[in-house]
Design an enzyme around this catalytic site. Structure first.
Site, PDB file in Angstrom:
ATOM      1  CE  LYS A  41      -8.549   3.283   1.645  1.00  8.90           C
ATOM      2  NZ  LYS A  41      -7.614   2.641   0.692  1.00  8.90           N
ATOM      3  N   GLY A  62      -4.382   0.218  -4.859  1.00 10.08           N
ATOM      4  CA  GLY A  62      -4.373   1.884  -5.402  1.00 10.08           C
ATOM      5  C   GLY A  62      -5.893   1.457  -6.561  1.00 10.08           C
ATOM      6  CE  LYS A 116      -7.333  20.797  -1.072  1.00 11.48           C
ATOM      7  NZ  LYS A 116      -7.659  21.759  -2.039  1.00 11.48           N
ATOM      8  CB  ILE A 169      -1.929  15.732   0.204  1.00 12.53           C
ATOM      9  CG1 ILE A 169      -3.405  15.753   0.737  1.00 12.53           C
ATOM     10  CG2 ILE A 169      -1.126  16.649   0.699  1.00 12.53           C
ATOM     11  CD1 ILE A 169      -3.686  16.487   1.838  1.00 12.53           C
ATOM     12  CG  ASN A 173      -3.153  -1.642   4.987  1.00 13.77           C
ATOM     13  OD1 ASN A 173      -2.126  -1.930   4.314  1.00 13.77           O
ATOM     14  ND2 ASN A 173      -3.869  -1.950   4.525  1.00 13.77           N
ATOM     15  NE  ARG A 192      -2.682  -6.545   3.864  1.00 16.01           N
ATOM     16  CZ  ARG A 192      -1.483  -5.677   3.518  1.00 16.01           C
ATOM     17  NH1 ARG A 192      -0.052  -5.414   3.839  1.00 16.01           N
ATOM     18  NH2 ARG A 192      -2.443  -4.816   3.170  1.00 16.01           N
TER      19      ARG A 192
HETATM   20  P1  ADP Z   1      -4.765   1.477  -1.133  1.00 19.05           P
HETATM   21  O1  ADP Z   1      -5.358   0.860   0.073  1.00 19.05           O
HETATM   22  O2  ADP Z   1      -5.405   1.922  -2.038  1.00 19.05           O
HETATM   23  O3  ADP Z   1      -3.096   1.344  -0.710  1.00 19.05           O
HETATM   24  P2  ADP Z   1      -4.510   3.996   0.338  1.00 19.05           P
HETATM   25  O4  ADP Z   1      -5.822   4.869   0.597  1.00 19.05           O
HETATM   26  O5  ADP Z   1      -3.313   2.856   0.706  1.00 19.05           O
HETATM   27  O6  ADP Z   1      -4.999   2.837  -1.032  1.00 19.05           O
HETATM   28  O7  ADP Z   1      -3.408   4.763  -0.676  1.00 19.05           O
HETATM   29  C1  ADP Z   1      -2.389   4.403  -1.525  1.00 19.05           C
HETATM   30  C2  ADP Z   1      -1.745   5.864  -1.806  1.00 19.05           C
HETATM   31  O8  ADP Z   1      -2.324   6.601  -2.783  1.00 19.05           O
HETATM   32  C3  ADP Z   1      -0.675   6.808  -0.460  1.00 19.05           C
HETATM   33  O9  ADP Z   1      -0.039   5.958  -0.125  1.00 19.05           O
HETATM   34  C4  ADP Z   1      -1.087   7.558  -1.307  1.00 19.05           C
HETATM   35  O10 ADP Z   1       0.470   8.251  -2.615  1.00 19.05           O
HETATM   36  C5  ADP Z   1      -1.590   7.526  -2.522  1.00 19.05           C
HETATM   37  N1  ADP Z   1      -3.074   8.491  -1.408  1.00 19.05           N
HETATM   38  C6  ADP Z   1      -3.906   7.925  -1.179  1.00 19.05           C
HETATM   39  N2  ADP Z   1      -5.018   9.312  -0.452  1.00 19.05           N
HETATM   40  C7  ADP Z   1      -3.932  10.084  -0.857  1.00 19.05           C
HETATM   41  C8  ADP Z   1      -5.153  11.301  -1.088  1.00 19.05           C
HETATM   42  N3  ADP Z   1      -6.001  11.785  -0.230  1.00 19.05           N
HETATM   43  N4  ADP Z   1      -3.908  12.792  -0.965  1.00 19.05           N
HETATM   44  C9  ADP Z   1      -3.129  12.156  -1.869  1.00 19.05           C
HETATM   45  N5  ADP Z   1      -2.414  11.187  -2.133  1.00 19.05           N
HETATM   46  C10 ADP Z   1      -3.103   9.934  -1.671  1.00 19.05           C
END
Ligand code: ADP
Length: 453
Positions: free
Chosen positions: A116, A165, A201, A203, A288, A290
């Site tokens: 990532k 997550g 950051k 968000i 992703n 896939r």
């Molecule tokens: P994973 O691959 O573990 O699922 P992601 O990067 O896709 O992680 O993020 C999963 C979720 O986490 C996002 O859909 C969002 O809700 C939250 N998230 C990720 N990055 C941020 C961020 N910088 N600020 C706020 N929420 C975030």
């Protein structure tokens, strides 16, 4: 076209892939762990091979056994589904070495996009907006602290190898940051064997909106529009829908950014570019490489079978349509049905299905692998099915999902059915006022239902 495909997965996605293979006249080989011998995917496939014990590392993650099964059964391709080996570049490489088609992008693309923080760096180079944060990974706590102070709190500490997550921690101030950094690093090491971390950051109240892309081996990339996956619990998606309610201008910018992201890495096959949206701004978070759990909502509004497209692309076919040929109709919603008890902090509740009633009708789909007398196992993911509806409008789709949730009967295991039902009746959800903090904000009212109603 391939004659025989091995499906390196289990559960609903294995069943989903086998079904499409049948429509395409392709023979299928299922693989299964010894506790999965009664699983639906094993019964539906033309052939099945036991690849090891219950633990994923012994079976569904056991590359050698899976490749051996493919070779011994004469499968020309492997579909990895999602999870397990689907984003494992070593597995994609091993398939290539053994002359087996991996249904997905090649190993080097998985490597670039699967990490990532590396993907973030690439997107910065490509001028795709990313969440403000570290350029790539951070070397150590000292460097991390410095960058955190520059970006400003709240900060999200993330694992480069992260997924599902895990390895993600928020910090609202420097004190919290120091301890969260250490915890997140340890969690990442345990979950992924890699504790490379990066910072973003945090968000507040964003929407999660992602773009489905398809790319062939000859450089043609198109998109199938977006999905809103903001209804999440602990950063894990619960409900997804398509289309989202963003303005056309923003939609165009995001789809163009997604195509650009794919073109820069010479992406091929199906993929999803995920963004967070805050006001008029959007930020890349990850790709992703896939098929995704929520792909059916896109299928419902475009008429595509994305698994079929994946297989065609992997076999070397060209995308024989253009962006302008993609038409969208109606609105689709997907609810993830999990074997878990929301009132016990969503504790997984495996066990035997003694009674099952599945509603059907126009625009209703239930992607699942459960049947009466099947025992949901404790070893794997708790998702037991996906309820998907399509209607002309979002309002009608919500009504249809309510009707489906009212009628569905799954006994005698705990599920999140009532929890989903409560979301479908929440005023803000219905009016489209939601973001990724929706569930957390509303958890008390969403749990206010009577078990025996
Ligand atoms: P994973 O691959 O573990 O699922 P992601 O990067 O896709 O992680 O993020 C999963 C979720 O986490 C996002 O859909 C969002 O809700 C939250 N998230 C990720 N990055 C941020 C961020 N910088 N600020 C706020 N929420 C975030």
């Amino acid at each position: 076209m391939f004659h025989k495909i091995l499906i390196a997965n289990r559960g609903e996605i294995a069943v989903r892939i086998i079904r499409t293979c049948k429509y395409m006249g392709i023979e299928t080989v299922a693989v299964y762990s010894d506790v999965d011998k009664d699983s639906l995917h094993v019964q539906l496939a033309d052939e099945a091979v036991c690849i090891g014990g219950a633990k994923s590392s012994d079976s569904y993650l056991n590359m050698e056994n899976i490749i051996t099964a493919a070779i011994s059964k004469g499968a020309e391709a492997i579909h990895p589904g999602f999870g397990f080996l689907s984003e494992n570049s070593a597995f994609a490489d091993l398939c290539l070495e053994c002359n087996i088609n991996f249904i997905g992008p090649n190993a080097s693309v998985i490597k670039k996009m699967g990490n990532k923080s590396k993907a973030r760096e690439l997107m910065i180079q490509a001028d795709v907006p990313v969440v403000p944060g570290s350029n790539g990974s951070v070397k150590n706590l000292e460097e991390a602290k410095k960058i955190a102070l520059e970006i400003g709190f709240p900060i999200l500490i993330k694992a480069s190898a992260g997924g599902g997550g895990k390895g993600m921690r928020v910090a609202f101030n420097l004190n919290e940051f120091v301890s969260s950094f250490k915890t997140a690093k340890m969690e990442a090491k345990n979950a992924f064997g890699d504790d490379t971390m990066y910072l973003e950051k945090y968000i507040l109240n964003p929407k999660h909106i992602e773009i489905q892309v398809l790319a062939d081996k000859y450089g043609k990339t198109i998109h199938l529009g977006e999905r809103d996956c903001s209804i999440q619990r602990r950063n894990q998606k619960v409900i997804e829908e398509a289309p989202s309610n963003i303005q056309n201008d923003l939609r165009n910018k995001m789809t163009q950014a997604a195509i650009k992201a794919c073109e820069i890495v010479k992406y091929e096959n199906a993929g999803t570019v995920e963004f967070l949206v805050s006001g008029d701004d959007f930020y890349f978070i990850e790709m992703n490489t896939r098929i995704q759990v929520e792909h059916p909502v896109t299928e419902m509004i475009t008429g595509f079978d994305i698994v079929r497209e994946q297989i065609k692309i992997a076999s070397g076919e060209k995308l024989n349509y253009n962006q302008n040929d993609i038409k969208y109709t109606g609105h689709s919603i997907e609810c993830r049905l999990n074997a878990e008890n929301p009132k016990l902090n969503f504790k997984p509740g495996p066990g035997k299905i003694t009674h099952l009633h599945i509603p059907t009708g126009p625009g209703i789909r239930f992607d699942s692998f459960i049947y009466i007398d099947y025992s949901v196992l404790p070893f794997y993911d708790s998702m037991i099915g996906k309820l998907i509806v399509k209607a002309d409008t979002r309002k009608e789709a919500i009504r249809k999902m309510r009707a489906v949730l009212e009628e569905l009967v799954v006994e005698d295991i705990p599920t999140n059915q009532n929890f989903l039902y409560m979301i479908m009746h929440d005023k803000d959800y219905v009016e489209g006022n939601f973001d990724t903090f929706f569930v957390e904000r509303k958890i008390d009212s969403l749990l206010e239902y009577d078990e025996y109603e």
